[in-house]
Design a protein around this motif. Structure first.
Motif, short mmCIF file in Angstrom:
data_model
loop_
_atom_site.label_atom_id
_atom_site.label_comp_id
_atom_site.label_asym_id
_atom_site.label_seq_id
_atom_site.Cartn_x
_atom_site.Cartn_y
_atom_site.Cartn_z
N PRO A 198 62.31 67.69 -25.20
CA PRO A 198 61.18 66.88 -25.61
C PRO A 198 59.89 67.31 -24.92
O PRO A 198 59.90 68.15 -24.01
N GLN A 203 72.06 62.74 -23.73
CA GLN A 203 70.77 63.06 -23.13
C GLN A 203 70.96 63.25 -21.65
O GLN A 203 71.70 62.51 -21.00
N VAL A 238 64.40 60.46 -27.23
CA VAL A 238 64.69 61.56 -28.15
C VAL A 238 65.52 61.01 -29.30
O VAL A 238 66.52 60.31 -29.08
N SER A 275 65.73 64.49 -19.71
CA SER A 275 65.42 64.02 -21.07
C SER A 275 65.80 65.01 -22.16
O SER A 275 65.73 64.65 -23.34
N SER A 334 60.60 63.44 -30.20
CA SER A 334 60.47 62.78 -28.91
C SER A 334 59.30 61.81 -28.94
O SER A 334 58.36 61.96 -29.73
N HIS A 370 58.08 62.62 -22.03
CA HIS A 370 58.70 61.75 -23.05
C HIS A 370 60.13 61.47 -22.67
O HIS A 370 60.88 62.37 -22.29
N GLN A 401 56.26 59.21 -32.74
CA GLN A 401 57.22 60.29 -32.57
C GLN A 401 56.59 61.63 -32.90
O GLN A 401 55.76 61.74 -33.80
N VAL A 428 57.73 69.82 -28.86
CA VAL A 428 59.18 69.67 -28.87
C VAL A 428 59.80 71.01 -29.29
O VAL A 428 59.34 71.62 -30.26
#
Lengths: 112, 109
Positions: free
Chosen positions: A25, A68, A32, A72, A93, A29, A101, A4
């Motif tokens: 991210p 977003q 977020v 993403s 993410s 993924h 995460q 990330v």
């Protein structure tokens, strides 16, 4: 895979200004999340986005907003900055909602 | 919402010592993560452990979901283990993730 990424890493702003932080991210993924970390309040959830939709929101004033994009990537915006907004802002993410995460390095914001 | 408590808040160890960090949570959860925050602020994933036991080198973790706690074990600690250790769980009240206040670990050489 690249991790990330967050930009910028450091930022100094003046009270009353606004700021935009960016988060990219891990590839693939779709979720977020954003967090604020301060010495007094610890790590607090700001909001979460999935497929360009805000799914959850923490207990923060409306000055804090986000979005977003279709790839993403996410941005968060803080308007009318206050001294208390000085903090480390972390983005995470995950492949899907409510899943493991992975955090970025953070953006350290100082408001003077 | 869910409450998360970590103990101890602070821990000082001599290099080579073992330690156990604890995370208690007030409601049932379907996932739990342990993180290590290094001095530069980076949160590093240690374990994703909704239940059971996992091991990764000198670190291991156990979550007993029915009793609402998780333990992080650090064996043969090194100075690079210093930092803050957080556990995090989802909040069924609607917010994404609730973090504990953390355990601040300092390992002396």
């Amino acid at each position: 895979k690249a991790g990330v990424t967050q930009t910028p890493r450091y930022l100094i702003k003046t009270r009353g200004q606004q700021v935009t932080l960016s988060c990219s991210p891990i590839s693939g993924h779709r979720s977020v999340s954003w967090y604020q970390q301060t010495p007094g309040q610890g790590l607090q959830f700001l909001f979460e986005y999935f497929s360009e939709t805000q799914r959850n929101k923490g207990n923060f004033p409306g000055r804090f907003s986000g979005r977003q994009f279709s790839n993403s990537r996410s941005e968060m915006n803080v308007s009318t900055l206050e001294l208390g907004d000085s903090a480390l802002y972390l983005c995470a993410s995950s492949p899907a909602l409510n899943y493991e995460q992975y955090f970025g390095p953070g953006t350290r914001l100082t408001v003077t | 919402g869910i409450q998360v408590e970590q103990s101890p808040p602070d821990l000082i160890l001599q290099e080579g010592a073992n330690s156990t960090l604890r995370c208690n949570f007030s409601d049932s959860v379907n996932n739990l993560q342990w993180f290590h925050q290094n001095p530069w602020g980076q949160l590093i994933n240690l374990f994703y452990i909704p239940s059971g036991t996992k091991q990764n080198g000198r670190l291991s973790a156990t979550t007993v979901a029915t009793e609402r706690y998780s333990l992080l074990y650090i064996s043969s600690s090194q100075t690079t283990d210093s930092g803050v250790y957080f556990c995090a769980v989802p909040n069924t009240g609607g917010f994404k993730t609730i973090f504990g206040a953390g355990t601040r670990l300092f390992v002396k050489a």
